[in-house]
Design a protein around this motif. Structure first.
Motif, PDB file in Angstrom:
ATOM      1  N   THR A   1      31.960  46.007  49.718  1.00 48.58           N
ATOM      2  CA  THR A   1      33.231  45.803  49.240  1.00 48.58           C
ATOM      3  C   THR A   1      34.454  45.955  50.159  1.00 48.58           C
ATOM      4  OG1 THR A   1      33.558  48.136  48.594  1.00 48.58           O
ATOM      5  CG2 THR A   1      32.655  46.771  46.968  1.00 48.58           C
ATOM      6  N   ALA A   2      35.556  45.289  49.654  1.00 47.67           N
ATOM      7  CA  ALA A   2      36.678  45.172  50.630  1.00 47.67           C
ATOM      8  C   ALA A   2      37.279  46.280  51.080  1.00 47.67           C
ATOM      9  CB  ALA A   2      37.671  44.240  50.114  1.00 47.67           C
ATOM     10  N   ASP A   3      37.720  46.368  52.454  1.00 45.03           N
ATOM     11  CA  ASP A   3      38.514  47.559  52.979  1.00 45.03           C
ATOM     12  C   ASP A   3      39.991  47.075  53.199  1.00 45.03           C
ATOM     13  OD1 ASP A   3      37.517  50.249  54.472  1.00 45.03           O
ATOM     14  OD2 ASP A   3      39.001  49.007  55.729  1.00 45.03           O
ATOM     15  N   PRO A   4      40.754  48.199  53.246  1.00 41.78           N
ATOM     16  CA  PRO A   4      42.123  47.992  53.171  1.00 41.78           C
ATOM     17  C   PRO A   4      42.468  47.389  54.678  1.00 41.78           C
ATOM     18  CG  PRO A   4      42.132  50.183  52.287  1.00 41.78           C
ATOM     19  CD  PRO A   4      40.709  49.535  52.567  1.00 41.78           C
ATOM     20  N   SER A   5      41.798  47.699  55.912  1.00 47.85           N
ATOM     21  CA  SER A   5      42.003  47.361  57.104  1.00 47.85           C
ATOM     22  C   SER A   5      42.066  45.773  57.163  1.00 47.85           C
ATOM     23  CB  SER A   5      40.950  48.372  57.890  1.00 47.85           C
ATOM     24  OG  SER A   5      39.597  47.927  57.637  1.00 47.85           O
ATOM     25  N   ALA A   6      41.160  45.305  56.631  1.00 46.55           N
ATOM     26  CA  ALA A   6      41.053  43.837  56.678  1.00 46.55           C
ATOM     27  C   ALA A   6      42.350  43.008  56.131  1.00 46.55           C
ATOM     28  CB  ALA A   6      39.977  43.049  55.771  1.00 46.55           C
ATOM     29  N   PHE A   7      43.362  43.659  55.400  1.00 38.96           N
ATOM     30  CA  PHE A   7      44.355  43.185  55.167  1.00 38.96           C
ATOM     31  C   PHE A   7      45.539  43.754  55.628  1.00 38.96           C
ATOM     32  CE2 PHE A   7      41.413  42.868  51.823  1.00 38.96           C
ATOM     33  CZ  PHE A   7      41.316  41.793  51.300  1.00 38.96           C
ATOM     34  N   LEU A   8      45.446  44.753  56.708  1.00 44.96           N
ATOM     35  CA  LEU A   8      46.408  45.269  57.400  1.00 44.96           C
ATOM     36  C   LEU A   8      46.544  45.361  58.963  1.00 44.96           C
ATOM     37  CD1 LEU A   8      46.430  48.412  54.963  1.00 44.96           C
ATOM     38  CD2 LEU A   8      48.095  46.613  54.862  1.00 44.96           C
ATOM     39  N   LYS A   9      46.188  44.066  59.431  1.00 45.81           N
ATOM     40  CA  LYS A   9      46.127  43.692  60.644  1.00 45.81           C
ATOM     41  C   LYS A   9      47.656  43.795  61.196  1.00 45.81           C
ATOM     42  CE  LYS A   9      41.405  41.829  60.486  1.00 45.81           C
ATOM     43  NZ  LYS A   9      40.769  40.545  60.300  1.00 45.81           N
ATOM     44  N   ASP A  10      47.599  43.612  62.553  1.00 45.10           N
ATOM     45  CA  ASP A  10      48.995  43.567  63.197  1.00 45.10           C
ATOM     46  C   ASP A  10      50.056  44.337  62.965  1.00 45.10           C
ATOM     47  OD1 ASP A  10      47.603  41.263  64.640  1.00 45.10           O
ATOM     48  OD2 ASP A  10      48.241  39.876  62.924  1.00 45.10           O
ATOM     49  N   GLY A  11      49.706  45.650  62.549  1.00 48.69           N
ATOM     50  CA  GLY A  11      50.671  46.576  62.176  1.00 48.69           C
ATOM     51  C   GLY A  11      51.307  46.351  60.802  1.00 48.69           C
ATOM     52  N   LYS A  12      50.702  45.413  59.789  1.00 47.54           N
ATOM     53  CA  LYS A  12      51.222  45.518  58.340  1.00 47.54           C
ATOM     54  C   LYS A  12      51.191  46.764  57.853  1.00 47.54           C
ATOM     55  CE  LYS A  12      50.157  40.662  57.269  1.00 47.54           C
ATOM     56  NZ  LYS A  12      49.412  39.708  56.241  1.00 47.54           N
ATOM     57  N   THR A  13      52.290  46.998  56.754  1.00 45.08           N
ATOM     58  CA  THR A  13      52.311  48.087  55.971  1.00 45.08           C
ATOM     59  C   THR A  13      51.977  47.563  54.672  1.00 45.08           C
ATOM     60  OG1 THR A  13      54.736  47.880  55.655  1.00 45.08           O
ATOM     61  CG2 THR A  13      53.951  49.512  57.303  1.00 45.08           C
ATOM     62  N   LEU A  14      52.014  46.322  54.394  1.00 47.90           N
ATOM     63  CA  LEU A  14      51.591  45.916  52.815  1.00 47.90           C
ATOM     64  C   LEU A  14      51.098  44.416  53.069  1.00 47.90           C
ATOM     65  CD1 LEU A  14      51.834  46.597  49.968  1.00 47.90           C
ATOM     66  CD2 LEU A  14      53.958  45.122  49.995  1.00 47.90           C
ATOM     67  N   GLY A  15      49.880  44.200  52.530  1.00 44.65           N
ATOM     68  CA  GLY A  15      49.263  42.881  52.555  1.00 44.65           C
ATOM     69  C   GLY A  15      48.220  42.755  51.624  1.00 44.65           C
ATOM     70  N   GLY A  16      47.869  41.455  51.438  1.00 40.47           N
ATOM     71  CA  GLY A  16      46.888  41.222  50.413  1.00 40.47           C
ATOM     72  C   GLY A  16      46.335  39.479  50.135  1.00 40.47           C
TER      73      GLY A  16
END
Length: 748
Positions: free
Chosen positions: A185-200
């Protein structure tokens, strides 16, 4: 007690000459010291992609002495992978059976189980282990006219899929005789690259082959340096899977699909906590719910009608799975372990089939069947890396060891209206059962120069405890143990080529329904009885292969052979004549010795640049053949040989690819047919798929494809097994014609 002893090591026989010749040719190349594991000592390149299913720890797939495929997030999106069938689309010697929904209330399981599960190298059903984040998925359950499949997964929640071919019992225990499929299943780190605090990510998709509409959304965030979180949800609606049938009659002659309405919804929640000191904790909640409603027009009777003729029949199925998992990792740096991992998971799965039947003048009938698994799983694992020497004399040893515990409560119930003569509702087809197992496993990987040698062994103790309460026959309990050894060898001939081979023993313990299957009709003089002497299925698997990673060519070829014995065959007649006082007696028994041989080739050829873009050719080919060595009969679950090859043209902004799939015809000498019966043999076919992606912006992508471009009429062997050669409704088993798929994906 049922005992499984460690099998005697034997050399593989009858391996494909092409694969052996390739392996010998590569072995003659001068050795170089490619030491990826030693890279942890410093100075070596870091790995780009890792898998966890093969060793229960992260490792480069090219360093593994076995065949493994990884379908990552990019491939899932570009291939518009929607369900289990799509996962197997380009994989050699892998398929997912799915027959059309053409069942009736009291007979025929055709299509009841929908996407029933994976067939890997000729083994299918519960002989293939399916996991989500390393947690076992529920088994399939089939009894007479009832069948529940294993499609408790929503691909929209996944980050990647790992597929292992061959026995995996040394690391995972029972059920991994044919292979393993692990859904990650998906992991938060896949959407929080390059220093992001919120992504999706948000996505919308349409599938023309079942008029399916799907929406998905994922939101991930970083609360602080310690906490990351993710919430993902998907919903979908679809109709029946189209085919190439033409008969729209509302009776048994119908070849068009029965009207069907599918609904699915899923949600995933994940919190990742890294408090420092080498700790990492992952808390996961997952829920998947899939529903289907059927109008069974093909179950209606034709004129002239009798009192029991069926005027109408409807059905609905509901499959739900809920899971809560905690995974903890610690960097301990002690003499006995560098890292320790603990996993604790609880899973509740519920399946239900409800079917009604409106009969002419006879009493109407209803069947309401449920199957439930509630499972607690726990694992404690340690790993230790030992490094010695330096330079050419350097060697490394990575030890992985652990404990597994699983406890499952398995239940079934059938109720309804107007039971068969001689039966009463409610009833159970097997007693409520507690299945438990405890295991100890250890694996040791030795690296020295170009060689990697990986022995491993697992000891399992299992118990099947039946509850007599409310069961109509005398229930039996069963216990036993199994020892599953394995040995893998990898030789790195140079930076580009490696040769590998492995041996693995496998086993599959009997399940509750096989030990205590119960069905009795005193009026019609037949019954099933438990089998207290049922033994686990056992296997020995051998594989040898070669792997090349050149600048332009990536290729892997493997030949395999498997020896299987004590296959459990359900509901075999073991006595009686059916006469009054001498009922027919059925029982699950151990039967037969099976041999399956074959080989696979897969890879990609990069042809270079042309007109500002890059051209490449992905390809895969697989074939296998199986025989019962006691009788010489063919193993019908083995698929015909299949070749997939494509041409991909890619630029910075878009890519397009044309893929061809060719399946050979199923030959009569590769099929066993009982005396007095016949079998429809699928002809050869070739289909074309045209697909592509337009990267509108870095964070916005449009995927589109036209599948079965030439509108080819064809059948898959997995879907027609058991259909007679002269069947008047064989067109009902054809695959969809030309269909369009489109999806729009946006990152933020």
């Amino acid at each position: 007690m049922a005992h499984v002893h460690a099998p005697v090591f034997r050399s593989p026989l009858h391996l494909t000459p092409i694969a052996l010749a390739a392996a010998l040719a590569v072995a003659s190349v001068s050795a170089a010291h490619a030491q990826e594991l030693l890279a942890q000592a410093g100075g070596m390149p870091q790995l780009k992609e890792v898998v966890i299913s093969s060793t229960r720890s992260e490792q480069n797939p090219d360093d593994l002495p076995m065949s493994i495929d990884v379908i990552n997030a990019q491939a899932l999106e570009e291939g518009q992978v929607r369900d289990l069938r799509d996962v197997a689309r380009d994989q050699p010697n892998i398929t997912v059976p799915r027959s059309p929904a053409r069942f009736t209330l009291a007979s025929g399981s055709t299509g009841r189980d929908q996407n029933s599960g994976f067939n890997i190298r000729g083994l299918e059903g519960n002989r293939v282990l399916m996991l989500v984040d390393g947690i076992r998925l529920p088994r399939s359950y089939v009894f007479s006219a009832n069948a529940f499949g294993r499609d408790y997964v929503d691909v929209g929640l996944l980050q990647r899929i790992e597929v292992l071919r061959g026995a995996t019992s040394a690391l995972y225990g029972s059920d991994g005789m044919g292979g393993l499929v692990n859904f990650i299943t998906a992991d938060p780190s896949a959407f929080l690259k390059d220093g992001k605090t919120l992504g999706g990510r948000v996505s919308a998709a349409y599938d023309g082959d079942d008029d399916g509409k799907r929406l998905g959304a994922t939101l991930a965030g970083r609360t602080n340096d310690t906490v990351q979180w993710l919430v993902s949800a998907n919903v979908g609606r679809a109709n029946e899977l189209e085919n190439m049938g033409t008969n729209a009659a509302a009776n048994v002659d119908r070849t068009l699909p029965n009207p069907q309405k599918d609904k699915h919804a899923s949600v995933l929640g994940k919190v990742v906590v890294t408090p420092g000191g080498g700790q990492r904790h992952v808390f996961t909640l997952e829920h998947v719910d899939k529903k289907a409603d059927y109008e069974l027009l093909s179950a209606r009777s034709k004129a002239p009608l009798t009192s029991t003729s069926v005027l109408g029949s409807t059905s609905f199925t509901d499959m739900q799975r809920s899971r809560a998992t905690w995974e903890g990792n610690w960097r301990v740096n002690t003499a006995w372990a560098d890292d320790v991992k603990a996993v604790l998971s609880y899973q509740d799965a519920h399946s239900r089939e409800y079917i009604t039947e409106d009969r002419n003048t006879a009493a109407d009938r209803v069947r309401d069947v449920t199957y439930d698994e509630r499972t607690l799983q726990a694992n404690l694992q340690g790993s230790k890396l030992i490094r010695m020497g330096s330079g050419a004399d350097a060697w490394a040893q990575k030890l992985t060891y652990g404990l597994d515990y699983t406890r499952a409560q398995v239940e079934n119930l059938q109720t309804g209206v107007t039971p068969p003569v001689g039966e009463t509702f409610p009833l159970k087809r097997f007693p409520d059962t507690t299945e438990s197992s405890a295991a100890l496993y250890v694996q040791d990987e030795f690296i020295r120069g170009p060689w990697s040698i990986t022995p491993g062994v697992r000891y399992d103790s299992f118990r099947i405890k039946a509850d007599q309460a409310g069961f109509g026959a005398k229930a039996v309990s069963l216990s036993g143990h199994a020892t599953s050894p394995k040995l893998g060898v990898l030789y790195r001939a140079n930076d580009a080529w490696s040769v590998f081979g492995n041996y693995a023993a496998g086993f599959r313990a009997p399940n509750a329904g096989q030990v205590n299957a119960f069905f009795e009709n005193t009026v019609s003089n037949y019954k099933t009885i438990p089998n207290p002497n049922l033994r686990p299925e056992k296997s020995q698997n051998f594989e040898v292969g070669v792997r090349g990673r050149l600048q332009a060519l990536s290729i892997e070829a493997a030949a395999f052979t498997g020896r299987y014995k004590d296959f459990i065959e359900d509901l075999q007649q073991v006595g009686g004549t059916g006469a009054p006082g001498n009922p027919l007696v059925f029982q699950s028994i151990n039967l037969g010795r099976v041999k399956i041989d074959g080989f696979e080739v897969k890879g990609n050829m990069a042809w270079g640049e042309w007109l500002g873009g890059r051209i490449s050719t992905p390809f895969a080919y697989g074939q296998a053949r199986g025989r019962d060595t006691n009788t010489g009969r063919a193993v019908n679950s083995v698929e015909p040989q299949r070749l997939t090859a494509g041409v991909r043209y890619e630029t910075a902004a878009w890519h397009v690819r044309l893929d061809a799939t060719h399946s050979a015809a199923k030959k009569a000498d590769d099929v066993y047919v009982a005396a007095g019966s016949s079998q429809y043999l699928t002809p050869a076919y070739t289909t074309l798929d045209l697909s592509g992606q337009w990267r509108i912006r870095k964070d916005l992508r449009l995927n589109a494809g036209i599948y079965n471009l030439t509108d080819k009429k064809y059948w898959r062997w997995a879907d027609v097994r058991g259909q007679s050669a002269n069947s008047s409704t064989i067109d009902a088993y054809t695959q969809p014609g030309r269909a369009v798929r489109v999806s729009l994906v946006a990152d933020f």
